[in-house]
Motif scaffolding. Sequence first.
Motif, PDB file in Angstrom:
ATOM      1  N   PHE A 163     -64.020   9.655  28.199  1.00 53.56           N
ATOM      2  CA  PHE A 163     -64.876  10.521  29.015  1.00 53.56           C
ATOM      3  C   PHE A 163     -65.617  11.569  28.173  1.00 53.56           C
ATOM      4  CE2 PHE A 163     -61.430   9.694  32.331  1.00 53.56           C
ATOM      5  CZ  PHE A 163     -62.112   8.596  32.848  1.00 53.56           C
ATOM      6  N   GLY A 164     -65.695  11.347  26.855  1.00 57.41           N
ATOM      7  CA  GLY A 164     -66.406  12.287  25.991  1.00 57.41           C
ATOM      8  C   GLY A 164     -65.781  13.663  25.938  1.00 57.41           C
ATOM      9  N   LYS A 165     -64.451  13.724  26.107  1.00 57.99           N
ATOM     10  CA  LYS A 165     -63.771  15.019  26.093  1.00 57.99           C
ATOM     11  C   LYS A 165     -63.516  15.483  24.664  1.00 57.99           C
ATOM     12  CE  LYS A 165     -60.264  13.854  28.686  1.00 57.99           C
ATOM     13  NZ  LYS A 165     -59.011  13.954  29.486  1.00 57.99           N
ATOM     14  N   SER A 166     -63.607  16.787  24.467  1.00 60.30           N
ATOM     15  CA  SER A 166     -63.246  17.396  23.180  1.00 60.30           C
ATOM     16  C   SER A 166     -61.760  17.725  23.208  1.00 60.30           C
ATOM     17  CB  SER A 166     -64.061  18.674  22.954  1.00 60.30           C
ATOM     18  OG  SER A 166     -63.689  19.282  21.735  1.00 60.30           O
ATOM     19  N   MET A 167     -61.031  17.302  22.167  1.00 61.70           N
ATOM     20  CA  MET A 167     -59.582  17.486  22.163  1.00 61.70           C
ATOM     21  C   MET A 167     -59.084  17.979  20.812  1.00 61.70           C
ATOM     22  SD  MET A 167     -58.165  14.162  24.232  1.00 61.70           S
ATOM     23  CE  MET A 167     -59.513  13.043  23.946  1.00 61.70           C
ATOM     24  N   HIS A 168     -58.061  18.805  20.862  1.00 58.14           N
ATOM     25  CA  HIS A 168     -57.333  19.223  19.667  1.00 58.14           C
ATOM     26  C   HIS A 168     -55.921  18.675  19.800  1.00 58.14           C
ATOM     27  CE1 HIS A 168     -60.499  21.887  18.211  1.00 58.14           C
ATOM     28  NE2 HIS A 168     -60.675  22.246  19.479  1.00 58.14           N
ATOM     29  N   THR A 169     -55.557  17.781  18.900  1.00 54.83           N
ATOM     30  CA  THR A 169     -54.266  17.111  18.966  1.00 54.83           C
ATOM     31  C   THR A 169     -53.428  17.511  17.761  1.00 54.83           C
ATOM     32  OG1 THR A 169     -55.344  15.222  20.040  1.00 54.83           O
ATOM     33  CG2 THR A 169     -53.146  14.861  19.141  1.00 54.83           C
ATOM     34  N   PHE A 170     -52.171  17.842  18.010  1.00 53.73           N
ATOM     35  CA  PHE A 170     -51.276  18.287  16.935  1.00 53.73           C
ATOM     36  C   PHE A 170     -50.184  17.261  16.691  1.00 53.73           C
ATOM     37  CE2 PHE A 170     -53.228  21.993  18.802  1.00 53.73           C
ATOM     38  CZ  PHE A 170     -53.642  22.713  17.687  1.00 53.73           C
ATOM     39  N   PHE A 171     -49.640  17.262  15.475  1.00 51.23           N
ATOM     40  CA  PHE A 171     -48.615  16.302  15.097  1.00 51.23           C
ATOM     41  C   PHE A 171     -47.307  16.608  15.832  1.00 51.23           C
ATOM     42  CE2 PHE A 171     -50.551  15.892  10.554  1.00 51.23           C
ATOM     43  CZ  PHE A 171     -51.690  15.332  11.106  1.00 51.23           C
ATOM     44  N   ALA A 172     -46.720  15.590  16.419  1.00 54.60           N
ATOM     45  CA  ALA A 172     -45.415  15.745  17.061  1.00 54.60           C
ATOM     46  C   ALA A 172     -44.354  16.005  15.990  1.00 54.60           C
ATOM     47  CB  ALA A 172     -45.069  14.496  17.858  1.00 54.60           C
ATOM     48  N   LYS A 173     -43.384  16.819  16.325  1.00 56.71           N
ATOM     49  CA  LYS A 173     -42.323  17.116  15.365  1.00 56.71           C
ATOM     50  C   LYS A 173     -41.371  15.930  15.243  1.00 56.71           C
ATOM     51  CE  LYS A 173     -39.867  19.512  19.081  1.00 56.71           C
ATOM     52  NZ  LYS A 173     -39.377  20.822  19.566  1.00 56.71           N
ATOM     53  N   GLY A 174     -40.682  15.887  14.115  1.00 55.58           N
ATOM     54  CA  GLY A 174     -39.678  14.850  13.927  1.00 55.58           C
ATOM     55  C   GLY A 174     -40.171  13.595  13.239  1.00 55.58           C
ATOM     56  N   PHE A 175     -41.415  13.616  12.686  1.00 54.13           N
ATOM     57  CA  PHE A 175     -41.956  12.447  12.000  1.00 54.13           C
ATOM     58  C   PHE A 175     -42.424  12.812  10.579  1.00 54.13           C
ATOM     59  CE2 PHE A 175     -42.601  11.693  16.526  1.00 54.13           C
ATOM     60  CZ  PHE A 175     -42.114  10.403  16.683  1.00 54.13           C
TER      61      PHE A 175
END
Length: 346
Positions: free
Chosen positions: A197-209
């Motif tokens: 949907f052309g959304k702007s997103m900020h994604t962070f690394f999940a912990k534990g990897f």
Amino acid sequence: MPKLPNEKNERLKRRFVDYRKYARQLSDKTLDRELAALERFDAWNGRKDFEKFHIEWAMGFRSHLEQAKGATGKSLSKSTARAIMATLREFTLWLSQQDGFRSRIRASDAEYFNLSRRDEAEARAAPARPAPSIKQAMRAFEMMPASTPREMRDKAIFGLLCLTGIRIAALITLRLKHVDLYDKSVTQNPREVATKFGKSMHTFFAKGFPEAEAALRAWIIYLEDKALYGPDDPLFPATAIAPQANTGFKAEGFTRRPWKSTEPARKIVNGAFIAANLPTFGPHAFRHMLARHAAKNCTSVAEIVATSQNLGHTDVLTTLRSYGQIDRDRMRELITGESEGGLFED
């Protein structure tokens, strides 16, 4: 012999699709499905003029769908039938508002394009969505080799999916500048990344990897220091295919462009699970994995909301409904307060 398309009906279909595209802002993929639904109804109805609509058409079409077969020869799923009926309902509503149809079609006529209550409930029931456990994903990841640049790239792809659950279309369009290892984040700018949907997103690394982070870091260092890639170059460049004198073609190095389709990345993910002798999962399954892990381990509402936002969902209920199903054993543990010898440890 099938009847030829009705010219008047075809014009109305096209006008409806234009309305859905520009007024309702639906995607081309959704519009293709709606057009197919209209065509299914039109062909079943013998190409009769839509302007002669009668509610008996809707009732008859519902009975037809209950007996209809899909491409595999099996009966249509209730969710598919529901989607087809929803399109016909929207189309009838739209027709009732068009010049020349207001006196012939009432808005209430659209309600005849509904499934029975039982079928509607079955269609709405969330299907079981297969997803790997955290341990399964990490096992497959650990077994992936990383001795060549191509293997490093493939392992980094798998690692980034473990860390973020990013959608595959977005993943293959990422550029180096979109990943910040220090901030542990991925910026999904819709002007450059194929986001939903052309959304702007900020994604962070999940912990534990940590191993996944290390693989991603090693790959980025290789691109920047060895391959001399810049910020605007693709994070996951496509494999270059070079002609060979005796063998035809051979994979050799990379091109400075992303893949044209998601299929190569899907094969990488599937191949990793197969090599680990595990059930195969697609890239989208990582989203289910992270959401279920969060639903199981989060200790506050804020953590659930953060996970939802990290997956790019506008509404946290989307995360809980679509990805956060609780299996029978976990449900038993939560209700009875009893677990079965570590069965629920991830």
